[in-house]
Design a protein around this motif. Structure first.
Motif, PDB file in Angstrom:
ATOM      1  N   THR A  59       4.111  -4.729  -2.195  1.00  0.00           N
ATOM      2  CA  THR A  59       3.637  -5.663  -1.579  1.00  0.00           C
ATOM      3  C   THR A  59       3.280  -5.258  -0.184  1.00  0.00           C
ATOM      4  N   GLU A  60       4.115  -4.645   0.739  1.00  0.00           N
ATOM      5  CA  GLU A  60       3.848  -4.349   1.898  1.00  0.00           C
ATOM      6  C   GLU A  60       2.615  -3.164   1.975  1.00  0.00           C
ATOM      7  N   GLU A  61       2.511  -2.519   1.246  1.00  0.00           N
ATOM      8  CA  GLU A  61       1.444  -1.430   1.156  1.00  0.00           C
ATOM      9  C   GLU A  61       0.221  -1.973   0.709  1.00  0.00           C
ATOM     10  N   ALA A  62       0.353  -2.812  -0.313  1.00  0.00           N
ATOM     11  CA  ALA A  62      -1.020  -3.434  -0.650  1.00  0.00           C
ATOM     12  C   ALA A  62      -1.547  -4.429   0.444  1.00  0.00           C
ATOM     13  N   ALA A  63      -0.740  -5.158   1.082  1.00  0.00           N
ATOM     14  CA  ALA A  63      -1.116  -6.027   1.941  1.00  0.00           C
ATOM     15  C   ALA A  63      -1.811  -5.379   3.349  1.00  0.00           C
ATOM     16  N   ARG A  64      -1.112  -4.061   3.556  1.00  0.00           N
ATOM     17  CA  ARG A  64      -1.807  -3.490   4.418  1.00  0.00           C
ATOM     18  C   ARG A  64      -3.123  -2.659   4.141  1.00  0.00           C
ATOM     19  N   TYR A  65      -3.231  -2.363   2.885  1.00  0.00           N
ATOM     20  CA  TYR A  65      -4.642  -1.903   2.430  1.00  0.00           C
ATOM     21  C   TYR A  65      -5.590  -2.907   2.341  1.00  0.00           C
ATOM     22  N   LYS A 114      -4.387   8.364  -2.604  1.00  0.00           N
ATOM     23  CA  LYS A 114      -4.574   7.757  -1.226  1.00  0.00           C
ATOM     24  C   LYS A 114      -6.134   7.788  -0.782  1.00  0.00           C
ATOM     25  N   TYR A 115      -6.881   8.657  -1.631  1.00  0.00           N
ATOM     26  CA  TYR A 115      -8.157   8.866  -1.073  1.00  0.00           C
ATOM     27  C   TYR A 115      -9.084   7.595  -1.605  1.00  0.00           C
ATOM     28  N   TYR A 116      -8.685   6.511  -2.368  1.00  0.00           N
ATOM     29  CA  TYR A 116      -9.462   5.488  -2.810  1.00  0.00           C
ATOM     30  C   TYR A 116      -9.752   4.647  -1.649  1.00  0.00           C
ATOM     31  N   LEU A 117      -8.516   4.471  -0.637  1.00  0.00           N
ATOM     32  CA  LEU A 117      -8.650   3.657   0.338  1.00  0.00           C
ATOM     33  C   LEU A 117      -9.874   4.372   1.208  1.00  0.00           C
ATOM     34  N   TYR A 118      -9.659   5.524   1.732  1.00  0.00           N
ATOM     35  CA  TYR A 118     -10.589   6.313   2.546  1.00  0.00           C
ATOM     36  C   TYR A 118     -12.008   6.377   1.918  1.00  0.00           C
ATOM     37  N   ALA A 119     -12.176   6.332   0.662  1.00  0.00           N
ATOM     38  CA  ALA A 119     -13.599   6.202  -0.061  1.00  0.00           C
ATOM     39  C   ALA A 119     -14.132   4.753   0.232  1.00  0.00           C
ATOM     40  N   ALA A 120     -13.276   3.812  -0.155  1.00  0.00           N
ATOM     41  CA  ALA A 120     -13.759   2.372   0.104  1.00  0.00           C
ATOM     42  C   ALA A 120     -14.001   2.237   1.374  1.00  0.00           C
ATOM     43  N   VAL A 121     -13.257   2.684   2.595  1.00  0.00           N
ATOM     44  CA  VAL A 121     -13.668   2.611   3.914  1.00  0.00           C
ATOM     45  C   VAL A 121     -14.833   3.303   4.259  1.00  0.00           C
ATOM     46  N   MET A 122     -15.077   4.517   3.751  1.00  0.00           N
ATOM     47  CA  MET A 122     -16.196   5.196   3.956  1.00  0.00           C
ATOM     48  C   MET A 122     -17.625   4.476   3.473  1.00  0.00           C
ATOM     49  N   ALA A 123     -17.224   3.842   2.231  1.00  0.00           N
ATOM     50  CA  ALA A 123     -18.626   3.265   1.576  1.00  0.00           C
ATOM     51  C   ALA A 123     -18.868   1.983   2.372  1.00  0.00           C
ATOM     52  N   LEU A 124     -17.809   1.206   2.923  1.00  0.00           N
ATOM     53  CA  LEU A 124     -18.139  -0.226   3.645  1.00  0.00           C
ATOM     54  C   LEU A 124     -18.517   0.284   4.918  1.00  0.00           C
ATOM     55  N   THR A 125     -18.068   1.470   5.681  1.00  0.00           N
ATOM     56  CA  THR A 125     -18.895   1.910   6.873  1.00  0.00           C
ATOM     57  C   THR A 125     -20.115   2.337   6.576  1.00  0.00           C
ATOM     58  N   GLY A 126     -20.517   3.030   5.428  1.00  0.00           N
ATOM     59  CA  GLY A 126     -21.965   3.483   5.348  1.00  0.00           C
ATOM     60  C   GLY A 126     -22.767   2.436   5.015  1.00  0.00           C
ATOM     61  N   LEU A 127     -22.404   1.043   4.668  1.00  0.00           N
ATOM     62  CA  LEU A 127     -23.125   0.062   4.270  1.00  0.00           C
ATOM     63  C   LEU A 127     -23.473  -0.678   5.649  1.00  0.00           C
ATOM     64  N   ASN A 128     -22.317  -0.474   6.473  1.00  0.00           N
ATOM     65  CA  ASN A 128     -22.583  -1.090   7.984  1.00  0.00           C
ATOM     66  C   ASN A 128     -23.817  -0.346   8.552  1.00  0.00           C
ATOM     67  N   GLN A 172      -2.730  13.345  -2.607  1.00  0.00           N
ATOM     68  CA  GLN A 172      -1.817  12.611  -2.164  1.00  0.00           C
ATOM     69  C   GLN A 172      -1.776  11.192  -3.094  1.00  0.00           C
ATOM     70  N   GLN A 173      -0.603  10.549  -3.386  1.00  0.00           N
ATOM     71  CA  GLN A 173      -0.445   9.295  -4.084  1.00  0.00           C
ATOM     72  C   GLN A 173      -0.154   8.438  -2.908  1.00  0.00           C
ATOM     73  N   MET A 174      -0.316   7.217  -3.059  1.00  0.00           N
ATOM     74  CA  MET A 174       0.049   6.003  -2.184  1.00  0.00           C
ATOM     75  C   MET A 174       1.527   6.173  -2.411  1.00  0.00           C
ATOM     76  N   VAL A 175       2.478   5.490  -1.510  1.00  0.00           N
ATOM     77  CA  VAL A 175       3.810   5.409  -1.456  1.00  0.00           C
ATOM     78  C   VAL A 175       4.384   4.664  -2.740  1.00  0.00           C
ATOM     79  N   SER A 176       3.812   3.664  -2.900  1.00  0.00           N
ATOM     80  CA  SER A 176       4.554   2.483  -3.754  1.00  0.00           C
ATOM     81  C   SER A 176       3.529   2.057  -4.889  1.00  0.00           C
ATOM     82  N   LEU A 177       2.053   2.487  -4.612  1.00  0.00           N
ATOM     83  CA  LEU A 177       1.215   2.016  -5.628  1.00  0.00           C
ATOM     84  C   LEU A 177       0.655   3.393  -6.450  1.00  0.00           C
TER      85      LEU A 177
END
Length: 177
Positions: free
Chosen positions: A65-71, A145-159, A136-141
């Protein structure tokens, strides 16, 4: 020693404040991107509540839950930034606008250009992180890990696309004067 003769009673017109609030919320409408943000926020709320409940009520915290909340918070921040950019509701220094006079459209265009440069740097950095963390895998999910970075990159690209569109509109508006 204070001079009490200078202190005046402050009159607050609550009815005028209520009328102002009503006028504001009459114009307030949710659009489909807002529903996506509300859904992300609801998911974040549920994960944080689950974390709180299992940790402090059951005394046995769920690890993911902590890692999911952070992401989720990271994704909500970047998605909300896109919506704020599109609506023009980011925090600005409005008092500065009166000092630029007829140069204000060019100052705003410069600010948009610098924002586009910032987003380009973020996209480039996210791309580098994707390349370096693709194994790399996420610690508890159970996700890479690159799924998060890809989503951030996509949202920043949209911005960045939103800012580019705002720059084009600004240039057209300035040229039409």
């Amino acid at each position: 020693m204070t001079d009490t003769s200078r202190l005046e009673e402050v009159d607050i017109d609550f009815s005028a404040m209520a009328a102002e609030d009503e006028a504001h919320f009459e114009k307030f409408k949710l659009h489909w991107p807002d529903y996506a943000l509300v859904a992300m926020f609801a998911a974040l709320f549920l994960v944080v509540f689950l974390q709180f409940f299992t940790r402090y009520v059951l005394n046995d915290s769920i690890s993911w839950t902590e890692e999911a909340a952070r992401y989720l918070l990271i994704l909500l921040s970047f998605a909300g930034a896109v919506r704020c950019q599109a609506k023009g509701s980011h925090i600005v220094l409005e008092f500065v606008d009166k000092y630029y006079g007829r140069y204000l459209p060019w100052v705003r265009l410069f600010a948009l250009a610098m924002t586009f440069v910032l987003f380009s740097v973020i996209i480039w950095s996210a791309y580098g992180l994707i390349q370096r963390t693709s194994f790399q895998q996420m610690v508890s999910l159970p996700f890479p890990k690159y799924y998060l970075y890809a989503a951030v990159m996509a949202l920043t690209g949209l911005n960045a696309v939103t800012v580019l569109w705002q720059m084009i509109v600004s240039v057209k508006r300035s040229a039409g004067r």
